[in-house]
Design a protein around this motif. Structure first.
Motif, PDB file in Angstrom:
ATOM      1  N   UNK A 268     -27.878  52.662  -0.840  1.00  0.00           N
ATOM      2  CA  UNK A 268     -29.081  52.426  -1.664  1.00  0.00           C
ATOM      3  C   UNK A 268     -30.328  52.611  -0.816  1.00  0.00           C
ATOM      4  N   UNK A 269     -30.256  52.116   0.432  1.00  0.00           N
ATOM      5  CA  UNK A 269     -31.392  52.240   1.349  1.00  0.00           C
ATOM      6  C   UNK A 269     -31.666  53.718   1.672  1.00  0.00           C
ATOM      7  N   UNK A 270     -30.580  54.526   1.691  1.00  0.00           N
ATOM      8  CA  UNK A 270     -30.752  55.968   1.926  1.00  0.00           C
ATOM      9  C   UNK A 270     -31.184  56.726   0.674  1.00  0.00           C
ATOM     10  N   UNK A 271     -31.289  56.014  -0.429  1.00  0.00           N
ATOM     11  CA  UNK A 271     -31.808  56.654  -1.634  1.00  0.00           C
ATOM     12  C   UNK A 271     -30.758  57.243  -2.546  1.00  0.00           C
ATOM     13  N   UNK A 272     -29.488  56.829  -2.374  1.00  0.00           N
ATOM     14  CA  UNK A 272     -28.411  57.402  -3.183  1.00  0.00           C
ATOM     15  C   UNK A 272     -28.476  56.987  -4.652  1.00  0.00           C
ATOM     16  N   UNK A 273     -29.145  55.906  -4.942  1.00  0.00           N
ATOM     17  CA  UNK A 273     -29.110  55.405  -6.323  1.00  0.00           C
ATOM     18  C   UNK A 273     -30.446  55.577  -7.038  1.00  0.00           C
ATOM     19  N   UNK A 274     -31.162  56.609  -6.610  1.00  0.00           N
ATOM     20  CA  UNK A 274     -32.466  56.800  -7.244  1.00  0.00           C
ATOM     21  C   UNK A 274     -32.323  57.263  -8.690  1.00  0.00           C
ATOM     22  N   UNK A 275     -31.184  57.936  -8.981  1.00  0.00           N
ATOM     23  CA  UNK A 275     -30.943  58.308 -10.381  1.00  0.00           C
ATOM     24  C   UNK A 275     -29.749  57.477 -10.847  1.00  0.00           C
ATOM     25  N   UNK A 276     -30.021  56.235 -11.174  1.00  0.00           N
ATOM     26  CA  UNK A 276     -28.905  55.304 -11.376  1.00  0.00           C
ATOM     27  C   UNK A 276     -27.971  55.716 -12.503  1.00  0.00           C
TER      28      UNK A 276
END
Lengths: 855, 134
Positions: free
Chosen positions: A812-820
């Motif tokens: 999440x911190x790396x931005x993997x869930x920006x398109x949840x």
């Protein structure tokens, strides 16, 4: 139920959907699905046909080794008072023979067939987790080689394929032999479980559009039941083996009656695996027979629903039979009757299957080719094995013949007649699809008749000599008991059987050079695997078939015919996601398109992970715990590498355009449906393991008059209550994190996951502190062993959950869930796992802390 | 071809009900078997169910009662599934779509398995009537 007798001749040769174009390396679809070349390619190949053939070849190699063991055993028993083998060597060889055939041949070869056939038969492009399949293969190969390496160390296991305790404990079996048995076969058991997961999801979620479960090939039904059975049978065996290894290496007392343990517990756990194991081998064979019989009878199978229900009934009933291996142990008679009843009942579904095949053959126009001969041989032999099976299901009869050669004869009729003969039929039937060479018919007939005659000569006399009283597992016998002639006949038969098998190998080699070309559908068969090229191209179907019948190759002149929407989707899948390995997920029951997802490609991580597992187990065999620890760390690193998310190979705009046009979600980072199924199955595996442990806990409780035993104080309840409270609070936090990601708030999700992490860690700390205050060692009593084991297992499961939590936060911190909406599968799975572990925690600690007060 | 797979959205979306119909018999038998065996094993070892009820061994009485309850439940399931099957048979729609075809298959399967496992429960329970206790 299908009643049509004739197969429409016009349907015999269909134009297979999309397989008609010749492929070249210039074909972009072919390039996308091909495995790399060279040594890295060998280690990273994931194609199901490559993998399936590797498993088949490896398992067949072990079959030959197990067969050589058997021939030497037969030579020893040919005459009375023979000294060819020492008693020790005889014990080693029958242990190796049984273990090889049960763990390294039959189960793996049947799984290999499933991996080889299912994607083509179901009209899919791949298995759902090709890398898991690769992992399964390398662990199987490694485990098998490790097992046989025991000869190199002169540490061959010698306590039978069932390894009964206390004989198998350190006191009576010192040295490394039993460790090889436990740990090397443990690796193979992990392989079997991994394959089970892969097969279940493949059948339930990766079928061609239109293939409702009522249209599934009978082989797929049989494999579905088998794969569930694999999980329910092999997990208890792994748990039982763990307990034995702990007893051997770390001084625990689970099976030691002097310290409150129970040798009978091992028998229970082993046979909870061991009897279903017979049906784990038999059901896939049933599926194969049900596919082959209609093709060579030239008519549809009689009683499709009955055959499906027979498979399901067999799957359930087979778990109610285990004590029929323990009728002479001394269990209460009333308890025995439960298992006698189930053992008799299972004859009904098996009888239904036999009648169904006979009716199909009776009403058809049989074509007497080699595969069909092996099927007829199977029917004859299996009926004989079934009849003696009903006999030994009757308790008083079993008391008479238990541990005699009658039982040896019975189970060889079931396992060779009921499994190996169908396997040879399957090899003759399906190998041409993957080699493009039909095996020689004349050699095939010799192969069959030599095997059939040799088999009956070997094993039929064993019925008689068993009734005359000859015991099994004894290295020789005195002359003059009337057993000699039967043993001589059996040995002659064994060598005839061996020549028959050798002829198959010769036929295989000969036909590769001079065999007739098979073409796509040499037998005029009805199922989808015969629609693709022989051998199949890497992606199988260019355009996925649309299924409208149980016999698509007989009933559908054009496999790609369907509604405009479906046709557009299948055609689009042949053209659009050309740069990545796209596969279709369909709904569980009706086979409606549900998702398009990216299947895992070639990777060395599975091989490296298998290497990690091997290192752990080798370290444990030689009691080098630091090596095992190194292997564990290496394995952990491999698993992280394996699952490391990568960038999607396609832009958001392209994805959305495809989704808009075809009305189906596209998941390039992993299928939601498949991912959810895999997590449910993981939870199920954990649950089966924990139930087995609790069964062990209560069984040991049953064997002890006082609980805890005198000298050990009952545990204090408050630390456990505090830990449970903290974990319940963490479950609420995890659930809330899941709600936040669904609402599109990844930042808040991270916050709640962090809260859950801290609460979970605190709960663990409280529990650890409580156990540190326990003043007894695991060697003091079986109760203390159980306290440490149950705590250890729960801590490991909890730490795994904390690891998932941490990784999810990291991603999440790396931005993997920006398109949840596309990517919250990892969060959903981590949530499910954590909730399941909290429930398990409450049950296990409830049992551990309350039983001393309540029983 | 009368029906292509996707033309008709499933009219019967009760997926969990269909699974329950198919597996009701085997699951009930599994529960009965595990409870019955546990009672027999623990009861016969003297941990539970000692003594007599109305002159009969308590363990036998409990097992017979358990069998009757399980059998009644199982036959009740079969009866309900039979009703559902007859309802489906009355549907004159000869051209079934995929979901309906699949539903008929699962209901028929539930009927077959329900009958078989009712028989299994009966067969398992009979020895408790005949044997004198453990």
């Amino acid at each position: 139920m299908a009643t049509t007798t004739d197969v429409p001749s016009s349907a015999r040769r269909v134009s297979p959907a999309g397989a008609e174009e010749s492929t070249t390396s210039a074909d972009p679809l072919e390039r996308t699905w091909a495995d790399p070349r060279g040594i890295i390619g060998v280690l990273s190949a994931v194609q199901n046909d490559t993998l399936g053939k590797r498993i088949l070849a490896t398992a067949f190699g072990f079959f030959l080794l197990g067969g050589i063991n058997a021939l030497v055993l037969r030579l020893q028993l040919t005459v009375a008072d023979n000294t060819l083998l020492s008693p020790e060597r005889y014990n080693q060889l029958f242990t190796m023979h049984g273990s090889t055939m049960m763990f390294l041949f039959t189960v793996p070869i049947l799984e290999g067939f499933a991996i080889l056939l299912l994607p083509f038969m179901l009209g899919s492009r791949e298995m759902p987790f090709p890398r898991l399949g690769v992992f399964s293969f390398w662990t199987f190969l490694g485990g098998g080689l490790l097992f046989y390496s025991s000869f190199l160390f002169n540490a061959v296991p010698d306590t039978g394929w069932f390894a009964y305790v206390p004989l198998s404990l350190e006191r009576y079996s010192p040295g490394l032999g039993l460790d090889f048995w436990l740990l090397a076969l443990g690796v193979s058991e992990i392989a079997a479980i991994a394959a089970g997961v892969e097969i279940i999801i493949s059948i339930l979620k990766m079928r061609a559009p239109g293939m409702a479960i009522s249209r599934m090939p009978l082989y797929a039904w049989a494999m579905l039941v088998t794969a569930f059975m694999l999980l329910f049978a092999f997990v208890p065996l792994l748990v039982g083996s763990l307990l034995m290894e702990l007893d051997r290496q770390f001084g625990t007392r689970f099976y030691d009656p002097e310290f409150g343990g129970s040798p009978i517990l091992w028998q229970h756990i082993f046979w909870i695996f061991g009897h279903p194991e017979v049906y784990i081998q038999f059901l896939p064979a049933v599926g194969m027979v049900s596919m082959i019989v209609p093709v060579f009878s030239r008519r549809r199978i009689v009683g499709y629903p009955l055959l499906v229900m027979a498979a399901i009934a067999t799957g359930f009933l087979s778990f109610g039979l285990w004590v029929h291996h323990m009728f002479t142990v001394g269990l209460p008679e009333l308890a025995l009757t439960f298992f006698a009843a189930a053992s008799l009942m299972i004859a009904i579904p098996n009888g239904v299957q036999i009648f169904s095949w006979v009716a199909t053959i009776w009403g058809g126009r049989p074509v007497w080719k080699t595969p069909f001969l092996f099927i007829l041989g199977f029917v004859f032999l299996f009926v004989m094995g079934g009849v003696t099976g009903v006999m030994v299901a009757v308790v008083p009869f079993d008391w008479q013949v238990h541990d005699s050669f009658f039982v040896v004869a019975h189970f060889h009729y079931v396992l060779i007649g009921g499994v190996t003969f169908p396997l040879f039929a399957a090899l003759y039937y399906w190998l041409p699809k993957f080699t493009n060479r039909v095996l020689d018919e004349r050699l095939g007939r010799w192969n069959f008749w030599l095997m059939f005659i040799g088999f009956n000569l070997t094993f039929f006399p064993m019925h008689i000599v068993g009734l005359l009283g000859m015991p099994r597992r004894v290295y020789t016998y005195p002359a003059g008991l009337g057993w000699d002639i039967y043993n001589i006949i059996a040995t002659i038969g064994a060598f005839i059987l061996a020549v028959g098998i050798l002829l198959f190998v010769i036929n295989l080699i000969y036909s590769q050079r001079k065999g007739a070309e098979a073409g796509r559908n040499p037998w005029g068969a009805d199922s989808l695997e015969w629609a693709v090229d022989s051998p199949p191209i890497n992606y199988g179907f260019r355009i996925l078939p649309i299924v409208r019948s149980r016999h698509p190759m007989w009933d559908q002149p054009q496999l790609d015919e369907g509604s405009a929407r479906l046709k557009a989707l299948t055609e689009a899948l042949a053209a659009w996601p050309i740069k990545w390995r796209a596969a279709l997920v369909t709904t569980t029951l009706d086979g409606q398109p549900e998702e398009v997802f990216r299947v895992g490609g070639p990777s060395v991580w599975p091989f490296l992970s298998a290497l990690g597992i091997m290192t752990i187990f080798i370290g444990e065999i030689f009691r080098l715990h630091w090596v095992a620890l190194g292997g564990l760390l290496f394995l952990f690193a491999c698993i992280v590498g394996w699952h490391w998310p990568d960038d999607p190979p396609v832009s958001e705009a392209e994805l959305e355009a495809f989704e808009r046009e075809h009305g189906i979600p596209v998941r390039v980072t992993g299928s939601y449906a498949v991912g959810r199924w895999s997590m449910w199955l993981t939870i199920m595996i954990v649950a089966i393991g924990l139930v087995t442990l609790l069964f062990g806990y209560f069984y040991i409780r049953l064997e002890n008059a006082a609980w805890p035993p005198s000298g050990i104080e009952p545990p204090q309840l408050w630390p456990a209550l505090v830990a449970v409270g903290l974990l319940l609070a963490s479950a609420v936090a995890v659930f809330w994190a899941w709600r936040r990601i669904r609402a599109g708030a990844p930042g808040q999700m991270r916050l709640w996951l962090a809260v859950a992490f801290v609460l979970g860690l605190a709960g663990l700390a409280v529990q650890v502190a409580d156990v540190l205050g326990f003043e007894h060692s695991a060697s003091d009593h079986a109760y203390a062993s159980m306290v440490y084991l149950l705590n250890g297992v729960m801590w490991i499961l909890l730490v795994a959950g904390l690891g998932m939590n941490a990784l999810t936060q990291f991603w999440a911190w790396r931005g993997q869930f920006k398109q949840p909406e596309r990517r919250h599968l990892a969060v959903t799975n981590a949530t499910s796992y954590w909730l399941a572990i909290v429930i398990a925690w409450i049950i296990v600690y409830g049992a551990l802390y309350l039983t001393p007060y309540l029983t | 071809v009368a029906h292509t797979p996707s033309t008709a959205p499933p009219k019967v979306p009760q997926i969990s009900r269909d699974w329950a119909t198919l597996l009701a018999g085997p699951l009930l038998w599994t529960g009965y078997f595990l409870i019955g065996y546990t009672l027999a094993e623990f009861g016969c070892r003297g941990l539970w169910l000692r003594g007599n009820i109305a002159g009969f061994p308590a363990i036998s009485v409990i097992l017979v009662a358990l069998t009757l309850v399980a059998l009644a439940l199982s036959l009740g399931f079969v009866w309900r599934i039979w009703g559902r099957w007859r309802g489906l048979q009355r549907d004159p729609d000869a051209s079934l779509n995929r979901a309906e075809e699949r539903q008929r298959f699962m209901v028929l399967g539930g009927l077959i398995l329900g009958g078989l496992f009712s028989l299994a429960i009966l067969l398992t329970g009979i020895p408790a009537l005949i044997l004198e206790g453990c």
